[in-house]
Design a protein around this motif. Sequence first.
Motif, mmCIF file in Angstrom:
data_model
loop_
_atom_site.group_PDB
_atom_site.id
_atom_site.type_symbol
_atom_site.label_atom_id
_atom_site.label_comp_id
_atom_site.label_asym_id
_atom_site.label_seq_id
_atom_site.Cartn_x
_atom_site.Cartn_y
_atom_site.Cartn_z
ATOM 1 N N LYS A 1 11.185 3.903 -2.349
ATOM 2 C CA LYS A 1 11.891 3.748 -1.652
ATOM 3 C C LYS A 1 10.144 4.937 -0.827
ATOM 4 O O LYS A 1 10.167 5.508 -0.994
ATOM 5 C CB LYS A 1 12.937 4.217 -1.487
ATOM 6 N N PRO A 2 10.413 4.148 0.792
ATOM 7 C CA PRO A 2 9.565 5.109 1.340
ATOM 8 C C PRO A 2 8.692 6.508 1.241
ATOM 9 O O PRO A 2 8.273 7.469 1.388
ATOM 10 C CB PRO A 2 10.083 4.637 2.700
ATOM 11 N N HIS A 3 10.601 7.306 1.564
ATOM 12 C CA HIS A 3 10.645 8.495 1.416
ATOM 13 C C HIS A 3 10.050 9.604 0.233
ATOM 14 O O HIS A 3 9.065 10.092 0.230
ATOM 15 C CB HIS A 3 11.332 9.049 2.642
ATOM 16 N N LYS A 4 9.794 8.523 -0.925
ATOM 17 C CA LYS A 4 8.982 8.386 -2.200
ATOM 18 C C LYS A 4 8.090 8.811 -2.303
ATOM 19 O O LYS A 4 7.282 9.040 -3.311
ATOM 20 C CB LYS A 4 10.255 8.200 -3.272
ATOM 21 N N LEU A 5 7.278 7.384 -1.115
ATOM 22 C CA LEU A 5 6.302 7.077 -1.926
ATOM 23 C C LEU A 5 4.931 8.602 -1.381
ATOM 24 O O LEU A 5 4.481 7.970 -2.782
ATOM 25 C CB LEU A 5 5.774 6.319 -0.886
ATOM 26 N N PRO A 6 5.313 9.041 -0.704
ATOM 27 C CA PRO A 6 3.911 10.741 -0.377
ATOM 28 C C PRO A 6 3.589 11.319 -1.599
ATOM 29 O O PRO A 6 2.464 11.256 -2.245
ATOM 30 C CB PRO A 6 4.313 11.181 1.506
ATOM 31 N N MET A 7 4.893 11.470 -2.261
ATOM 32 C CA MET A 7 4.717 11.862 -3.861
ATOM 33 C C MET A 7 4.888 11.224 -4.573
ATOM 34 O O MET A 7 3.925 12.080 -6.027
ATOM 35 C CB MET A 7 5.599 13.434 -3.265
ATOM 36 N N PHE A 8 5.503 10.081 -5.151
ATOM 37 C CA PHE A 8 5.832 9.747 -6.043
ATOM 38 C C PHE A 8 4.706 8.477 -6.517
ATOM 39 O O PHE A 8 5.458 8.092 -7.182
ATOM 40 C CB PHE A 8 6.928 9.754 -6.277
ATOM 41 N N SER A 9 4.018 8.518 -5.775
ATOM 42 C CA SER A 9 3.208 6.953 -5.705
ATOM 43 C C SER A 9 1.760 7.105 -6.402
ATOM 44 O O SER A 9 1.033 8.222 -6.145
ATOM 45 C CB SER A 9 3.205 5.938 -4.616
ATOM 46 N N THR A 10 0.795 6.631 -6.440
ATOM 47 C CA THR A 10 -0.101 5.820 -6.488
ATOM 48 C C THR A 10 -1.078 5.546 -5.026
ATOM 49 O O THR A 10 -2.512 5.979 -5.006
ATOM 50 C CB THR A 10 -1.165 5.194 -6.969
ATOM 51 N N ASN A 11 -0.181 5.817 -3.484
ATOM 52 C CA ASN A 11 -0.601 5.528 -2.822
ATOM 53 C C ASN A 11 -2.136 6.173 -2.306
ATOM 54 O O ASN A 11 -3.265 5.592 -1.824
ATOM 55 C CB ASN A 11 0.075 5.396 -1.658
ATOM 56 N N PHE A 12 -1.737 7.862 -2.797
ATOM 57 C CA PHE A 12 -2.882 8.926 -2.271
ATOM 58 C C PHE A 12 -4.408 8.908 -3.007
ATOM 59 O O PHE A 12 -5.334 8.963 -2.684
ATOM 60 C CB PHE A 12 -2.448 10.248 -2.089
ATOM 61 N N SER A 13 -3.733 8.252 -4.446
ATOM 62 C CA SER A 13 -4.859 8.430 -5.452
ATOM 63 C C SER A 13 -5.514 6.428 -4.210
ATOM 64 O O SER A 13 -7.449 7.230 -5.226
ATOM 65 C CB SER A 13 -5.300 7.899 -6.754
ATOM 66 N N ASP A 14 -5.629 6.146 -4.521
ATOM 67 C CA ASP A 14 -6.005 4.788 -3.609
ATOM 68 C C ASP A 14 -7.325 5.015 -2.517
ATOM 69 O O ASP A 14 -8.131 4.846 -1.915
ATOM 70 C CB ASP A 14 -5.059 3.396 -3.506
ATOM 71 N N ALA A 15 -6.210 5.840 -1.600
ATOM 72 C CA ALA A 15 -6.921 6.826 -0.158
ATOM 73 C C ALA A 15 -8.150 7.376 -0.577
ATOM 74 O O ALA A 15 -9.413 7.345 -0.236
ATOM 75 C CB ALA A 15 -5.956 7.426 0.440
ATOM 76 N N LEU A 16 -8.561 7.788 -1.943
ATOM 77 C CA LEU A 16 -9.336 9.385 -2.258
ATOM 78 C C LEU A 16 -10.466 8.052 -2.920
ATOM 79 O O LEU A 16 -11.362 8.103 -1.986
ATOM 80 C CB LEU A 16 -8.715 9.949 -3.380
ATOM 81 N N LYS A 17 -10.255 6.794 -3.054
ATOM 82 C CA LYS A 17 -11.955 5.620 -3.895
ATOM 83 C C LYS A 17 -11.711 5.333 -1.999
ATOM 84 O O LYS A 17 -12.947 5.369 -2.638
ATOM 85 C CB LYS A 17 -10.898 4.512 -4.480
ATOM 86 N N TYR A 18 -11.073 5.068 -1.013
ATOM 87 C CA TYR A 18 -11.512 4.296 0.173
ATOM 88 C C TYR A 18 -12.991 5.277 0.028
ATOM 89 O O TYR A 18 -13.757 5.142 0.817
ATOM 90 C CB TYR A 18 -11.014 4.034 0.933
ATOM 91 N N PHE A 19 -12.793 6.867 0.156
ATOM 92 C CA PHE A 19 -13.755 8.273 0.740
ATOM 93 C C PHE A 19 -14.214 8.234 -0.295
ATOM 94 O O PHE A 19 -15.864 7.952 0.308
ATOM 95 C CB PHE A 19 -12.784 9.256 0.579
ATOM 96 N N PHE A 20 -14.102 7.142 -1.112
ATOM 97 C CA PHE A 20 -15.211 8.038 -2.248
ATOM 98 C C PHE A 20 -16.459 6.535 -2.612
ATOM 99 O O PHE A 20 -17.375 6.539 -2.789
ATOM 100 C CB PHE A 20 -15.501 8.253 -3.895
ATOM 101 N N PHE A 21 -15.664 6.085 -2.819
ATOM 102 C CA PHE A 21 -16.565 4.710 -3.366
ATOM 103 C C PHE A 21 -17.278 3.961 -1.921
ATOM 104 O O PHE A 21 -17.012 3.113 -1.170
ATOM 105 C CB PHE A 21 -15.503 3.151 -3.134
#
Length: 177
Positions: A134-154
């Motif tokens: 569910k959207p309210h759980k995504l920030p803390m319990f999903s892989t979305n933020f690790s994907d964001a890190l990828k776009y910074f480093f790649f």
Amino acid sequence: ESLKELAKAFRNFYEYHKCKTFNFYYDRSGNAYAEVRRDWATQLADYIEKENGVSTGWKVNLMNKGQETIYQEEEYTLMKNIMAGDNPDLPILRICSFGCPNLKSSISLAKTVVKVDKNGNKSIHKDKSSEKLKPHKLPMFSTNFSDALKYFFFRPALAKASAKKKVSSGHVAPESY
């Protein structure tokens, strides 16, 4: 929030920041419709730089213009090499557990799965099943933020530096949480 509201919230948060330059890293979907300037990355940049047609003093650099697909195996290799901390051509990664709890959680949750194609070739992929929460759980319990890190480093230079060296054999830099 709308992009206009998000831009205003950004400007308000950084109102007293002396450097009014924002290097904006985003995923490649932000480039969709870029040819007609209807992509969300350009729109957000425009709203940050101008309010009602008047300059706000901000300059936004869109860092992922024309970003090609980053395959999960490439992401895995680059991030593993960065986190190993033993390649002098790669940056040292430190993550503040107090300032970036969602990123820390996302990295810990990012598990790999090995997929085999019809020809028997194996490849590494990220288990993204947590992104169906569910959207309210995504920030803390999903892989979305690790994907964001990828776009910074790649970036081309870092991907090239990472490719010179095989994935670390298990040595991991001391935890910086």
